[in-house]
Design a protein around this motif. Structure first.
Motif, PDB file in Angstrom:
ATOM      1  N   VAL A 378       4.651  -5.462   1.818  1.00  0.00           N
ATOM      2  CA  VAL A 378       3.242  -5.419   1.427  1.00  0.00           C
ATOM      3  C   VAL A 378       2.578  -4.142   1.930  1.00  0.00           C
ATOM      4  O   VAL A 378       1.795  -3.492   1.226  1.00  0.00           O
ATOM      5  CB  VAL A 378       2.505  -6.664   1.954  1.00  0.00           C
ATOM      6  CG1 VAL A 378       1.000  -6.505   1.802  1.00  0.00           C
ATOM      7  CG2 VAL A 378       2.982  -7.908   1.210  1.00  0.00           C
ATOM      8  N   ALA A 379       2.908  -3.764   3.193  1.00  0.00           N
ATOM      9  CA  ALA A 379       2.325  -2.537   3.743  1.00  0.00           C
ATOM     10  C   ALA A 379       2.781  -1.319   2.952  1.00  0.00           C
ATOM     11  O   ALA A 379       1.979  -0.405   2.670  1.00  0.00           O
ATOM     12  CB  ALA A 379       2.716  -2.410   5.211  1.00  0.00           C
ATOM     13  N   GLU A 380       4.079  -1.298   2.577  1.00  0.00           N
ATOM     14  CA  GLU A 380       4.571  -0.168   1.788  1.00  0.00           C
ATOM     15  C   GLU A 380       3.885  -0.134   0.415  1.00  0.00           C
ATOM     16  O   GLU A 380       3.521   0.946  -0.070  1.00  0.00           O
ATOM     17  CB  GLU A 380       6.092  -0.278   1.632  1.00  0.00           C
ATOM     18  CG  GLU A 380       6.860  -0.088   2.942  1.00  0.00           C
ATOM     19  CD  GLU A 380       8.350  -0.273   2.745  1.00  0.00           C
ATOM     20  OE1 GLU A 380       8.754  -0.641   1.609  1.00  0.00           O
ATOM     21  OE2 GLU A 380       9.119  -0.057   3.705  1.00  0.00           O
ATOM     22  N   LYS A 381       3.719  -1.284  -0.201  1.00  0.00           N
ATOM     23  CA  LYS A 381       3.081  -1.324  -1.519  1.00  0.00           C
ATOM     24  C   LYS A 381       1.628  -0.892  -1.429  1.00  0.00           C
ATOM     25  O   LYS A 381       1.128  -0.128  -2.289  1.00  0.00           O
ATOM     26  CB  LYS A 381       3.166  -2.751  -2.074  1.00  0.00           C
ATOM     27  CG  LYS A 381       2.836  -2.851  -3.556  1.00  0.00           C
ATOM     28  CD  LYS A 381       3.901  -2.142  -4.391  1.00  0.00           C
ATOM     29  CE  LYS A 381       3.637  -2.335  -5.869  1.00  0.00           C
ATOM     30  NZ  LYS A 381       4.626  -1.609  -6.695  1.00  0.00           N
ATOM     31  N   GLU A 382       0.935  -1.373  -0.399  1.00  0.00           N
ATOM     32  CA  GLU A 382      -0.465  -0.968  -0.227  1.00  0.00           C
ATOM     33  C   GLU A 382      -0.563   0.536  -0.009  1.00  0.00           C
ATOM     34  O   GLU A 382      -1.501   1.195  -0.509  1.00  0.00           O
ATOM     35  CB  GLU A 382      -1.068  -1.722   0.948  1.00  0.00           C
ATOM     36  CG  GLU A 382      -1.315  -3.208   0.667  1.00  0.00           C
ATOM     37  CD  GLU A 382      -1.893  -3.914   1.880  1.00  0.00           C
ATOM     38  OE1 GLU A 382      -1.893  -3.294   2.967  1.00  0.00           O
ATOM     39  OE2 GLU A 382      -2.339  -5.071   1.737  1.00  0.00           O
ATOM     40  N   SER A 383       0.386   1.097   0.739  1.00  0.00           N
ATOM     41  CA  SER A 383       0.362   2.542   0.968  1.00  0.00           C
ATOM     42  C   SER A 383       0.550   3.314  -0.345  1.00  0.00           C
ATOM     43  O   SER A 383      -0.152   4.300  -0.615  1.00  0.00           O
ATOM     44  CB  SER A 383       1.449   2.927   1.968  1.00  0.00           C
ATOM     45  OG  SER A 383       1.510   4.318   2.151  1.00  0.00           O
ATOM     46  N   LYS A 384       1.486   2.835  -1.184  1.00  0.00           N
ATOM     47  CA  LYS A 384       1.694   3.500  -2.463  1.00  0.00           C
ATOM     48  C   LYS A 384       0.471   3.356  -3.367  1.00  0.00           C
ATOM     49  O   LYS A 384       0.084   4.308  -4.063  1.00  0.00           O
ATOM     50  CB  LYS A 384       2.922   2.908  -3.152  1.00  0.00           C
ATOM     51  CG  LYS A 384       4.239   3.271  -2.483  1.00  0.00           C
ATOM     52  CD  LYS A 384       5.405   2.690  -3.255  1.00  0.00           C
ATOM     53  CE  LYS A 384       6.723   3.099  -2.602  1.00  0.00           C
ATOM     54  NZ  LYS A 384       7.892   2.527  -3.324  1.00  0.00           N
ATOM     55  N   LEU A 385      -0.127   2.166  -3.339  1.00  0.00           N
ATOM     56  CA  LEU A 385      -1.320   1.971  -4.162  1.00  0.00           C
ATOM     57  C   LEU A 385      -2.471   2.860  -3.707  1.00  0.00           C
ATOM     58  O   LEU A 385      -3.212   3.424  -4.537  1.00  0.00           O
ATOM     59  CB  LEU A 385      -1.740   0.493  -4.109  1.00  0.00           C
ATOM     60  CG  LEU A 385      -0.821  -0.491  -4.848  1.00  0.00           C
ATOM     61  CD1 LEU A 385      -1.284  -1.922  -4.611  1.00  0.00           C
ATOM     62  CD2 LEU A 385      -0.796  -0.175  -6.337  1.00  0.00           C
ATOM     63  N   ARG A 386      -2.653   2.983  -2.396  1.00  0.00           N
ATOM     64  CA  ARG A 386      -3.711   3.880  -1.907  1.00  0.00           C
ATOM     65  C   ARG A 386      -3.434   5.328  -2.319  1.00  0.00           C
ATOM     66  O   ARG A 386      -4.346   6.076  -2.700  1.00  0.00           O
ATOM     67  CB  ARG A 386      -3.823   3.762  -0.394  1.00  0.00           C
ATOM     68  CG  ARG A 386      -4.538   2.496   0.074  1.00  0.00           C
ATOM     69  CD  ARG A 386      -4.919   2.603   1.549  1.00  0.00           C
ATOM     70  NE  ARG A 386      -3.747   2.752   2.396  1.00  0.00           N
ATOM     71  CZ  ARG A 386      -3.090   1.737   2.948  1.00  0.00           C
ATOM     72  NH1 ARG A 386      -3.519   0.494   2.709  1.00  0.00           N
ATOM     73  NH2 ARG A 386      -2.048   1.940   3.713  1.00  0.00           N
ATOM     74  N   GLN A 387      -2.191   5.742  -2.223  1.00  0.00           N
ATOM     75  CA  GLN A 387      -1.830   7.097  -2.617  1.00  0.00           C
ATOM     76  C   GLN A 387      -2.078   7.321  -4.113  1.00  0.00           C
ATOM     77  O   GLN A 387      -2.644   8.363  -4.511  1.00  0.00           O
ATOM     78  CB  GLN A 387      -0.360   7.359  -2.280  1.00  0.00           C
ATOM     79  CG  GLN A 387       0.089   8.786  -2.568  1.00  0.00           C
ATOM     80  CD  GLN A 387       1.538   9.017  -2.171  1.00  0.00           C
ATOM     81  OE1 GLN A 387       2.188   8.112  -1.674  1.00  0.00           O
ATOM     82  NE2 GLN A 387       2.017  10.219  -2.405  1.00  0.00           N
ATOM     83  N   SER A 388      -1.695   6.328  -4.949  1.00  0.00           N
ATOM     84  CA  SER A 388      -1.955   6.453  -6.398  1.00  0.00           C
ATOM     85  C   SER A 388      -3.453   6.466  -6.685  1.00  0.00           C
ATOM     86  O   SER A 388      -3.935   7.213  -7.546  1.00  0.00           O
ATOM     87  CB  SER A 388      -1.294   5.292  -7.141  1.00  0.00           C
ATOM     88  OG  SER A 388       0.103   5.302  -6.928  1.00  0.00           O
ATOM     89  N   GLU A 389      -4.213   5.655  -5.952  1.00  0.00           N
ATOM     90  CA  GLU A 389      -5.660   5.623  -6.144  1.00  0.00           C
ATOM     91  C   GLU A 389      -6.299   6.953  -5.800  1.00  0.00           C
ATOM     92  O   GLU A 389      -7.182   7.446  -6.522  1.00  0.00           O
ATOM     93  CB  GLU A 389      -6.246   4.499  -5.292  1.00  0.00           C
ATOM     94  CG  GLU A 389      -7.738   4.273  -5.509  1.00  0.00           C
ATOM     95  CD  GLU A 389      -8.277   3.153  -4.660  1.00  0.00           C
ATOM     96  OE1 GLU A 389      -9.451   2.775  -4.833  1.00  0.00           O
ATOM     97  OE2 GLU A 389      -7.512   2.634  -3.804  1.00  0.00           O
ATOM     98  N   GLU A 390      -5.850   7.571  -4.718  1.00  0.00           N
ATOM     99  CA  GLU A 390      -6.382   8.877  -4.337  1.00  0.00           C
ATOM    100  C   GLU A 390      -6.047   9.926  -5.400  1.00  0.00           C
ATOM    101  O   GLU A 390      -6.888  10.790  -5.725  1.00  0.00           O
ATOM    102  CB  GLU A 390      -5.822   9.276  -2.975  1.00  0.00           C
ATOM    103  CG  GLU A 390      -6.338   8.408  -1.815  1.00  0.00           C
ATOM    104  CD  GLU A 390      -5.680   8.775  -0.493  1.00  0.00           C
ATOM    105  OE1 GLU A 390      -4.774   9.643  -0.516  1.00  0.00           O
ATOM    106  OE2 GLU A 390      -6.052   8.203   0.551  1.00  0.00           O
ATOM    107  N   GLU A 391      -4.842   9.866  -5.926  1.00  0.00           N
ATOM    108  CA  GLU A 391      -4.462  10.820  -6.972  1.00  0.00           C
ATOM    109  C   GLU A 391      -5.335  10.616  -8.222  1.00  0.00           C
ATOM    110  O   GLU A 391      -5.780  11.586  -8.851  1.00  0.00           O
ATOM    111  CB  GLU A 391      -2.982  10.659  -7.311  1.00  0.00           C
ATOM    112  CG  GLU A 391      -2.047  11.090  -6.182  1.00  0.00           C
ATOM    113  CD  GLU A 391      -0.589  10.858  -6.545  1.00  0.00           C
ATOM    114  OE1 GLU A 391      -0.340  10.270  -7.631  1.00  0.00           O
ATOM    115  OE2 GLU A 391       0.294  11.253  -5.754  1.00  0.00           O
TER     116      GLU A 391
END
Length: 435
Positions: A378-391
């Motif tokens: 979940v932490a890894e997925k949230e990190s990827k989602l935050r990164q995609s959101e920033e992009e």
């Protein structure tokens, strides 16, 4: 072969034990809480097992090894002859005062086959002449302790042989420890010897020549001896109690143990009392001490415990506890190790509870591991989602800025057209791309 009703003494117990797994059924059947009690409708025959054991025991015979420990002159030989009603010890010859005495304690063993009502007994009496007869009695107990341990070692060696069919049991089953009738308390030598022996043998203390003390002195002396034994944490033999013992047996055993230490008198010959009776005893100017009279001494109680009621318990305690403890210590000192679970009596209910606890602990551990893995994913997925959101936010800002610039250019062109001003030729710009 059994009736449908259970015994009225255990109505709450289950009547049957069944399971598809035969191992589970066997374990459940061995559980004390799952014992099925039945009343027989007819005679089966297993009630004859004690008679079979009796015939086998009488055919094989019995053996009993007893050691007597005490200072010279306390009547050890006389008491042994009185106990078994035989001349086991020959009359001792008087030694001249000039004769040199032994410088150490010696060990003497006398064996005899005794038969009573068709029952044979191989009796071995181990005497310790010289004990306590020296000015310096330090380490005088060493020969006694070594002899007991040597008998244990011999039995252990016989058990380790290939052929164990004819093992001779020479282990000491009981030690009758003679205490001087001083009327005060145990001497330091008595305390030290009893402390050395009580973990290796069944210790039975007796007050020798109790006819030299009055009844009040004997009672007070017994209290002092028991207080010393309790203070020094010396374990003396106590008759075991069994669940099926009747009230008469329990009362008899309680009465026997209430006489410890036994105040005894020995006599090998008969005397005539004032009323003309022939009794074993000693004649004094003031009367006759009767050995077999419980009002005169505790000899009868000692004989009952040693021979009639607790001989097998003495042998069983020697084999199951004293010898096993010595054997375990001996093998452990030799470096022999054994898994404690081997030959361990297992209660199926307790075993099932342990397995259930282990299974629950295993499930709890697996659940914790799965939670940790889930949280990590979940932490890894949230990190990827935050990164995609920033992009996406960055691209959104870039696209908005481009649109604002294009709108400003169009507004400027519109204004020039309305004012009639020529539009300057500009190089063609590429529009923004959403790709």
């Amino acid at each position: 072969m059994a009736s449908n009703g259970a015994s009225p003494t255990a109505p709450t117990l289950p009547q049957t034990v069944s399971s598809s797994n035969p191992k589970v059924a066997a374990q459940a059947a061995s559980d004390m809480r799952n014992i099925v009690r039945r009343k027989l409708t007819g005679y089966v025959g297993f009630a004859n097992l004690p008679n079979q054991w009796h015939r086998k025991s009488v055919r094989k015979g019995f053996n009993f090894n007893v050691m007597v420990v005490g200072e010279s002159g306390l009547g050890k030989s006389t008491l042994v002859n009185t106990l078994f009603n035989t001349s086991l010890y020959p009359p001792k010859e008087r030694k001249p005062p000039s004769l040199d005495l032994a410088k150490s304690v010696s060990i003497q063993s006398i064996s005899a086959d005794i038969e009573e009502n068709g029952v044979r007994l191989r009796l071995t009496v181990v005497d310790t002449p010289g004990f306590g007869d020296f000015i310096n009695n330090d380490e005088s107990w060493d020969p006694i302790v070594k002899n007991i341990e040597q008998r244990f070692d011999a039995y252990l060696d016989a058990e380790n042989k290939v052929n164990r069919m004819n093992i001779v049991d020479n282990r000491i089953h009981a030690v009758v420890f003679f205490i001087q009738p001083t009327g005060h308390s145990l001497k330091p030598l008595d305390v030290e010897v009893m402390r050395k022996l009580h973990t290796k043998v069944n210790l039975i203390p007796v007050i020798a020549k109790s006819d030299t003390l009055t009844d009040e002195e004997i009672t007070a002396f017994k209290h002092r001896i028991l207080a010393d034994i309790s203070h020094h944490q010396i374990q003396i033999f106590e008759g075991p109690r069994y669940e099926l013992d009747d009230d008469e047996t329990i009362a008899e055993n309680t009465e026997i143990m209430s006489k410890v230490p036994f105040a005894v008198v020995g006599a090998n010959y008969e005397v005539t009392t004032a009323d003309g009776r022939k009794v074993r005893g000693r004649r004094y100017p003031w009367g006759v001490i009767e050995v077999d009279n419980e009002e005169h001494c505790d000899f009868v109680k000692l004989r009952q415990m040693l021979i009639r009621t607790h001989m097998e318990e003495l042998k069983e305690n020697t084999n199951n506890f004293l010898y096993e403890n010595y054997r375990s210590d001996k093998l452990a000192a030799m470096g022999v190790q054994q898994d404690s679970s081997v030959f361990k009596e297992v209660n199926p209910a307790v075993k099932q509870e342990e397995e259930r606890s282990l299974h629950e602990a295993k499930l709890q551990k697996m659940e914790m591991e799965m939670k940790m893995v889930f949280q990590q994913k979940v932490a890894e997925k949230e990190s990827k989602l935050r990164q995609s959101e920033e992009e996406l936010y960055a691209r959104h800002r870039e696209m908005k800025e481009q649109l604002d610039r294009q709108r400003a250019e169009l507004e400027e062109k519109k204004t020039r057209i309305e004012q009639g001003r020529p539009i300057e030729k500009e190089t063609k710009r590429k529009g923004f791309s959403l790709r």
